[in-house]
Design a protein around this motif. Sequence first.
Motif, PDB file in Angstrom:
ATOM      1  N   THR A 107       0.855  -1.187   0.000  1.00 47.06           N
ATOM      2  CA  THR A 107       0.000   0.000   0.000  1.00 47.06           C
ATOM      3  C   THR A 107       0.887   1.231   0.000  1.00 47.06           C
ATOM      4  O   THR A 107       2.100   1.132   0.214  1.00 47.06           O
ATOM      5  N   ILE A 108       0.268   2.380  -0.216  1.00 46.48           N
ATOM      6  CA  ILE A 108       1.022   3.633  -0.200  1.00 46.48           C
ATOM      7  C   ILE A 108       1.686   3.822   1.157  1.00 46.48           C
ATOM      8  O   ILE A 108       2.858   4.191   1.245  1.00 46.48           O
ATOM      9  N   SER A 109       0.943   3.550   2.226  1.00 47.45           N
ATOM     10  CA  SER A 109       1.511   3.723   3.575  1.00 47.45           C
ATOM     11  C   SER A 109       2.695   2.795   3.810  1.00 47.45           C
ATOM     12  O   SER A 109       3.721   3.216   4.340  1.00 47.45           O
ATOM     13  N   ARG A 110       2.538   1.530   3.464  1.00 50.38           N
ATOM     14  CA  ARG A 110       3.635   0.573   3.677  1.00 50.38           C
ATOM     15  C   ARG A 110       4.865   0.963   2.855  1.00 50.38           C
ATOM     16  O   ARG A 110       5.991   0.864   3.337  1.00 50.38           O
ATOM     17  N   LEU A 111       4.629   1.386   1.607  1.00 49.14           N
ATOM     18  CA  LEU A 111       5.753   1.790   0.764  1.00 49.14           C
ATOM     19  C   LEU A 111       6.439   3.030   1.341  1.00 49.14           C
ATOM     20  O   LEU A 111       7.670   3.102   1.396  1.00 49.14           O
ATOM     21  N   THR A 112       5.645   3.999   1.810  1.00 43.54           N
ATOM     22  CA  THR A 112       6.209   5.202   2.420  1.00 43.54           C
ATOM     23  C   THR A 112       7.069   4.838   3.621  1.00 43.54           C
ATOM     24  O   THR A 112       8.209   5.305   3.754  1.00 43.54           O
ATOM     25  N   GLU A 113       6.546   3.991   4.491  1.00 46.47           N
ATOM     26  CA  GLU A 113       7.283   3.587   5.686  1.00 46.47           C
ATOM     27  C   GLU A 113       8.573   2.863   5.313  1.00 46.47           C
ATOM     28  O   GLU A 113       9.615   3.096   5.921  1.00 46.47           O
ATOM     29  N   LYS A 114       8.501   2.019   4.298  1.00 41.79           N
ATOM     30  CA  LYS A 114       9.694   1.277   3.860  1.00 41.79           C
ATOM     31  C   LYS A 114      10.745   2.239   3.299  1.00 41.79           C
ATOM     32  O   LYS A 114      11.932   2.164   3.651  1.00 41.79           O
ATOM     33  N   LEU A 115      10.313   3.163   2.422  1.00 41.86           N
ATOM     34  CA  LEU A 115      11.258   4.093   1.800  1.00 41.86           C
ATOM     35  C   LEU A 115      11.863   5.061   2.811  1.00 41.86           C
ATOM     36  O   LEU A 115      13.007   5.509   2.641  1.00 41.86           O
ATOM     37  N   LEU A 116      11.131   5.399   3.852  1.00 44.73           N
ATOM     38  CA  LEU A 116      11.658   6.292   4.888  1.00 44.73           C
ATOM     39  C   LEU A 116      12.858   5.680   5.614  1.00 44.73           C
ATOM     40  O   LEU A 116      13.675   6.407   6.173  1.00 44.73           O
ATOM     41  N   MET A 117      12.971   4.379   5.592  1.00 46.82           N
ATOM     42  CA  MET A 117      14.077   3.719   6.281  1.00 46.82           C
ATOM     43  C   MET A 117      15.382   3.777   5.469  1.00 46.82           C
ATOM     44  O   MET A 117      16.437   3.465   5.981  1.00 46.82           O
ATOM     45  N   ASP A 118      15.297   4.203   4.182  1.00 44.58           N
ATOM     46  CA  ASP A 118      16.488   4.362   3.350  1.00 44.58           C
ATOM     47  C   ASP A 118      17.002   5.788   3.528  1.00 44.58           C
ATOM     48  O   ASP A 118      16.438   6.743   2.995  1.00 44.58           O
ATOM     49  N   GLU A 119      18.095   5.943   4.282  1.00 43.52           N
ATOM     50  CA  GLU A 119      18.596   7.278   4.609  1.00 43.52           C
ATOM     51  C   GLU A 119      19.120   8.041   3.399  1.00 43.52           C
ATOM     52  O   GLU A 119      19.309   9.252   3.457  1.00 43.52           O
ATOM     53  N   ASN A 120      19.333   7.346   2.277  1.00 41.62           N
ATOM     54  CA  ASN A 120      19.830   8.008   1.071  1.00 41.62           C
ATOM     55  C   ASN A 120      18.720   8.680   0.270  1.00 41.62           C
ATOM     56  O   ASN A 120      19.002   9.409  -0.679  1.00 41.62           O
ATOM     57  N   LEU A 121      17.469   8.421   0.612  1.00 40.04           N
ATOM     58  CA  LEU A 121      16.341   9.008  -0.113  1.00 40.04           C
ATOM     59  C   LEU A 121      15.797  10.222   0.631  1.00 40.04           C
ATOM     60  O   LEU A 121      15.466  10.134   1.806  1.00 40.04           O
ATOM     61  N   GLY A 122      15.690  11.338  -0.073  1.00 42.63           N
ATOM     62  CA  GLY A 122      15.043  12.521   0.488  1.00 42.63           C
ATOM     63  C   GLY A 122      13.530  12.393   0.318  1.00 42.63           C
ATOM     64  O   GLY A 122      13.039  11.498  -0.374  1.00 42.63           O
ATOM     65  N   TYR A 123      12.781  13.300   0.934  1.00 45.84           N
ATOM     66  CA  TYR A 123      11.323  13.238   0.849  1.00 45.84           C
ATOM     67  C   TYR A 123      10.829  13.336  -0.593  1.00 45.84           C
ATOM     68  O   TYR A 123       9.903  12.636  -0.995  1.00 45.84           O
ATOM     69  N   ALA A 124      11.440  14.201  -1.400  1.00 45.48           N
ATOM     70  CA  ALA A 124      11.016  14.354  -2.796  1.00 45.48           C
ATOM     71  C   ALA A 124      11.236  13.053  -3.580  1.00 45.48           C
ATOM     72  O   ALA A 124      10.386  12.649  -4.380  1.00 45.48           O
ATOM     73  N   ALA A 125      12.353  12.395  -3.338  1.00 46.77           N
ATOM     74  CA  ALA A 125      12.627  11.122  -4.014  1.00 46.77           C
ATOM     75  C   ALA A 125      11.626  10.054  -3.578  1.00 46.77           C
ATOM     76  O   ALA A 125      11.199   9.220  -4.389  1.00 46.77           O
ATOM     77  N   ILE A 126      11.254  10.090  -2.311  1.00 45.48           N
ATOM     78  CA  ILE A 126      10.255   9.136  -1.812  1.00 45.48           C
ATOM     79  C   ILE A 126       8.917   9.377  -2.502  1.00 45.48           C
ATOM     80  O   ILE A 126       8.262   8.439  -2.968  1.00 45.48           O
ATOM     81  N   VAL A 127       8.523  10.648  -2.612  1.00 44.91           N
ATOM     82  CA  VAL A 127       7.271  10.981  -3.302  1.00 44.91           C
ATOM     83  C   VAL A 127       7.325  10.482  -4.741  1.00 44.91           C
ATOM     84  O   VAL A 127       6.365   9.881  -5.233  1.00 44.91           O
ATOM     85  N   ASP A 128       8.445  10.707  -5.429  1.00 47.79           N
ATOM     86  CA  ASP A 128       8.590  10.264  -6.823  1.00 47.79           C
ATOM     87  C   ASP A 128       8.406   8.759  -6.946  1.00 47.79           C
ATOM     88  O   ASP A 128       7.730   8.280  -7.859  1.00 47.79           O
ATOM     89  N   GLN A 129       8.995   7.988  -6.032  1.00 51.17           N
ATOM     90  CA  GLN A 129       8.874   6.529  -6.087  1.00 51.17           C
ATOM     91  C   GLN A 129       7.450   6.074  -5.794  1.00 51.17           C
ATOM     92  O   GLN A 129       6.954   5.132  -6.402  1.00 51.17           O
ATOM     93  N   ILE A 130       6.784   6.748  -4.865  1.00 47.04           N
ATOM     94  CA  ILE A 130       5.408   6.383  -4.534  1.00 47.04           C
ATOM     95  C   ILE A 130       4.490   6.650  -5.723  1.00 47.04           C
ATOM     96  O   ILE A 130       3.669   5.808  -6.093  1.00 47.04           O
TER      97      ILE A 130
END
Length: 160
Positions: A101-124
């Motif tokens: 889900t969007i929430s699970r993916l967001t939570e997973k991507l937040l654990m990657d310290e190399n990704l900024g918020y904008a990059a996380i949004v792009d992947q979602i």
Amino acid sequence: MTKTTYVATAPDGSEHTRKTDRTYSHAVLLEGKDGWAVVGFCGRLDLAQKKQGEHPGSIFVEVRELGATEADETKAEAAEDAEQASHEAEEAAETGRPKLTISRLTEKLLMDENLGYAAIVDQIVAEFPGAKTTTRSVASVAAVMRKKGVDVPMRRKSKG
């Protein structure tokens, strides 16, 4: 009193949130021409069933708290789609992974310290083209996770 953000997941995977001091267990959803919309959040199953009866064609789903850990989560399940939910549960049991889900993916991507918020949004948005995720909502998810004791890596603010 601390406000809690509740997430209701529609059958198409879209997620609907509500931030409140109240405690909710279910949400009633109705599908329209623009997709699924929330009719209301309810604190008990019987109240959700009553509200569902007031809105023909609606369904109810279980809600979860935003930032809840996998062990605390309950899978949102549409009453009318019980057979599909059962099939998804079998698939999850076979693969050992819950539905993405969007929430699970967001939570997973937040654990990657190399990704900024904008990059996380792009992947979602790449994974869920209809997602309305913003950098602010990603930051909010991170804050909720930290409140729950998850060690989410900090991000540097970009220089504007």
